[in-house]
Write an enzyme that holds these catalytic residues in place. Structure first.
Site, PDB file in Angstrom:
ATOM      1  N   TYR A 142      -6.065   0.496  11.455  1.00  0.00           N
ATOM      2  CA  TYR A 142      -5.212  -0.580  11.955  1.00  0.00           C
ATOM      3  C   TYR A 142      -5.898  -1.357  13.075  1.00  0.00           C
ATOM      4  O   TYR A 142      -5.535  -2.500  13.348  1.00  0.00           O
ATOM      5  CB  TYR A 142      -3.897  -0.013  12.515  1.00  0.00           C
ATOM      6  CG  TYR A 142      -2.792   0.161  11.494  1.00  0.00           C
ATOM      7  CD1 TYR A 142      -2.993   0.894  10.334  1.00  0.00           C
ATOM      8  CD2 TYR A 142      -1.539  -0.401  11.713  1.00  0.00           C
ATOM      9  CE1 TYR A 142      -1.968   1.070   9.417  1.00  0.00           C
ATOM     10  CE2 TYR A 142      -0.507  -0.236  10.810  1.00  0.00           C
ATOM     11  CZ  TYR A 142      -0.734   0.498   9.656  1.00  0.00           C
ATOM     12  OH  TYR A 142       0.293   0.660   8.752  1.00  0.00           O
ATOM     13  N   LYS A 190      -8.260  13.556   4.890  1.00  0.00           N
ATOM     14  CA  LYS A 190      -9.011  13.370   3.642  1.00  0.00           C
ATOM     15  C   LYS A 190     -10.449  13.773   3.969  1.00  0.00           C
ATOM     16  O   LYS A 190     -11.390  12.984   3.821  1.00  0.00           O
ATOM     17  CB  LYS A 190      -8.875  11.906   3.193  1.00  0.00           C
ATOM     18  CG  LYS A 190      -9.422  11.600   1.826  1.00  0.00           C
ATOM     19  CD  LYS A 190      -8.594  12.139   0.681  1.00  0.00           C
ATOM     20  CE  LYS A 190      -9.337  11.957  -0.634  1.00  0.00           C
ATOM     21  NZ  LYS A 190      -8.661  12.625  -1.768  1.00  0.00           N
ATOM     22  N   ASP A 222      -3.598  13.370  -0.280  1.00  0.00           N
ATOM     23  CA  ASP A 222      -3.059  13.181  -1.639  1.00  0.00           C
ATOM     24  C   ASP A 222      -2.190  14.379  -2.048  1.00  0.00           C
ATOM     25  O   ASP A 222      -1.152  14.219  -2.680  1.00  0.00           O
ATOM     26  CB  ASP A 222      -4.177  12.904  -2.664  1.00  0.00           C
ATOM     27  CG  ASP A 222      -5.388  13.806  -2.506  1.00  0.00           C
ATOM     28  OD1 ASP A 222      -5.425  14.629  -1.565  1.00  0.00           O
ATOM     29  OD2 ASP A 222      -6.318  13.709  -3.331  1.00  0.00           O
ATOM     30  N   ASP A 246       1.704   6.063   8.092  1.00  0.00           N
ATOM     31  CA  ASP A 246       2.547   4.932   7.692  1.00  0.00           C
ATOM     32  C   ASP A 246       3.079   5.164   6.281  1.00  0.00           C
ATOM     33  O   ASP A 246       4.277   5.036   6.014  1.00  0.00           O
ATOM     34  CB  ASP A 246       1.735   3.636   7.751  1.00  0.00           C
ATOM     35  CG  ASP A 246       2.545   2.448   7.284  1.00  0.00           C
ATOM     36  OD1 ASP A 246       3.693   2.301   7.748  1.00  0.00           O
ATOM     37  OD2 ASP A 246       2.049   1.674   6.438  1.00  0.00           O
ATOM     38  N   ASP A 250       7.190   6.686   4.956  1.00  0.00           N
ATOM     39  CA  ASP A 250       8.094   5.941   4.074  1.00  0.00           C
ATOM     40  C   ASP A 250       8.500   6.827   2.901  1.00  0.00           C
ATOM     41  O   ASP A 250       9.660   6.868   2.503  1.00  0.00           O
ATOM     42  CB  ASP A 250       7.414   4.676   3.518  1.00  0.00           C
ATOM     43  CG  ASP A 250       7.675   3.451   4.387  1.00  0.00           C
ATOM     44  OD1 ASP A 250       7.912   3.633   5.595  1.00  0.00           O
ATOM     45  OD2 ASP A 250       7.630   2.327   3.857  1.00  0.00           O
TER      46      ASP A 250
HETATM   47  C1  IPM Z   1       5.837   0.727  10.420  1.00  0.00           C
HETATM   48  C2  IPM Z   1       5.572  -0.604   9.811  1.00  0.00           C
HETATM   49  C3  IPM Z   1       4.424  -1.265  10.565  1.00  0.00           C
HETATM   50  C4  IPM Z   1       3.207  -0.375  10.415  1.00  0.00           C
HETATM   51  C5  IPM Z   1       4.111  -2.697  10.120  1.00  0.00           C
HETATM   52  C6  IPM Z   1       5.325  -3.593  10.176  1.00  0.00           C
HETATM   53  C7  IPM Z   1       2.977  -3.283  10.921  1.00  0.00           C
HETATM   54  O1  IPM Z   1       5.304  -0.520   8.452  1.00  0.00           O
HETATM   55  O2  IPM Z   1       6.192   0.780  11.615  1.00  0.00           O
HETATM   56  O3  IPM Z   1       5.694   1.732   9.729  1.00  0.00           O
HETATM   57  O4  IPM Z   1       2.493  -0.462   9.417  1.00  0.00           O
HETATM   58  O5  IPM Z   1       2.953   0.405  11.341  1.00  0.00           O
HETATM   59 MN    MN Z   2       5.515   1.497   7.663  1.00  0.00          MN
END
Ligand code: IPM
Ligand code: MN
Length: 355
Positions: A142, A190, A222, A246, A250
């Site tokens: 990032y 990884k 993975d 990240d 999710d």
């Molecule tokens: C999160 C979001 C952010 C990230 C984006 C919006 C930059 O997806 O907080 O997980 O990737 O960190």
């Molecule tokens: Mn995210």
């Protein structure tokens, strides 16, 4: 206690869900006799529209003079569909994390008994899941340099970089978290391919003897992606680098049944930040239909982590649990029952707290 909270509603549904968290925080303050002041500031696309930058200096100043930051969401389709945009809302979030020194993002995944059957996964797989990710937040791909495009534009590159100190501080936090929980730490990497991952593994291996009470396991990212939906109960604390974190968080968030449920805390400096893990959900913006619970639970984490007020934190998570049990929920969770508005859920939670 006196608390100064910076409110950064951001984009999309951010303002609506933050409004509900404010109702809840105010109700808690009233009940426990705290004095809370809120100061609002702009971030994301809202800030670009107003002043041309996604994290303006004035916003940073507001954060610096606060005790904690409550954040909504960032992102706007007008930028998602324009890869050539020079200024992007997401840059604001990254800059904010970096400038505030928030190197660790705590993202829990747990299930609500009354929602188990809403999960895309089978009950026996997920019942009792209680895990927490510590995602590194200010390093890795990032932020690494160089990044960009070749002159001809036919090549693009990002760089993943980690320094030992960045891994070590995150890993130590992971060990400490594990100590207070079920004493299992999973280092997600990884290392079979990436040099940065090998540095992660080496660093965690070096630290492990200092925490003999914590069992450490090392697992490739993975494989974690797979085990997370096969057997999420087998995890306790997971530490990982920025991009893996990240993605996996999710994935993990849907175990609970809705992405609109999971909160997060960003730690690393005196000023801590709290935000739902979901995005700005632009399709729902302004419709009063978005689930505010992740943001409300982020406010609960704020009482816990920023102010060490456990009773206040617990009261909030208890009323959230109750709202789910009693079906006072937004359309994403309502099923065949009544779908309440975002603002109605917020009002209900605040009333319950006041009781
Ligand atoms: C999160 C979001 C952010 C990230 C984006 C919006 C930059 O997806 O907080 O997980 O990737 O960190
Ligand atoms: Mn995210």
């Amino acid at each position: 206690m006196e608390m100064n909270i910076a409110l950064l509603p951001g984009d999309g549904i951010g303002p609506e869900v933050v409004d509900q968290a404010v109702k809840v925080v105010n109700a808690v303050a009233k009940k426990f006799g705290h004095k809370i002041t809120f100061e609002k500031a702009l971030t994301g696309a809202a800030a670009i529209d107003a002043v041309g930058l996604p994290y303006p200096d004035e916003t940073h100043e507001v954060c610096l003079r606060s005790d904690a930051v409550l954040f909504g969401a960032i992102g706007d389709p007008k930028y998602d569909n324009d890869p050539s945009a020079k200024v992007r809302p997401e840059q604001g979030l990254l800059l904010m994390r970096k400038k505030l020194g928030l190197f660790a993002n705590v993202r829990p995944t747990f299930t609500f008994p009354s929602l188990i059957d809403k999960s895309p996964l089978k009950r026996d797989r997920i019942e009792g899941t209680d895990l927490v990710f510590l995602r590194e937040l200010t390093g890795g791909i990032y932020f690494g340099e160089p990044r960009g495009r070749s002159e001809q534009g036919d090549r693009a590159f990002d760089t993943c970089v980690y320094n030992v100190f960045e891994i070590e501080r995150l890993a130590r936090m992971g060990f400490e978290f594990a100590r207070k929980r079920r004493k299992l730490l999973t280092c997600v990497d990884k290392a079979n391919v990436l040099a940065t991952s090998r540095l992660w593994r080496e660093t965690v291996q070096r630290l492990a003897p200092e925490y003999p009470d914590v069992k450490v396991e090392y697992e490739f990212v993975d494989a974690v992606a797979m085990r997370l939906i096969q057997w999420p109960k087998s995890y306790d604390v997971l530490i990982t680098e920025n991009l893996f974190g990240d993605i996996l968080t999710d994935e993990a968030s849907v175990i609970s049944g809705s992405m609109g449920l999971m909160p997060s805390a960003s730690l690393g400096s005196d000023i801590k930040l709290f935000e739902p893990i979901h995005g700005s959900y632009p399709q729902a913006a302004g419709k009063d239909i978005a689930n505010p619970l992740a943001t409300v639970l982020s406010a609960s984490m704020m009482f816990e982590y920023a102010f060490d007020l456990q009773e206040e934190a617990k009261l909030i998570s208890d009323v959230v649990n109750r709202s789910i049990e009693e079906g006072i929920v937004t359309e994403d969770l309502a099923g065949d029952g009544k779908a309440y508005k975002t603002s109605e859920v917020g009002d209900w939670l605040a009333e319950q707290i006041a009781k």
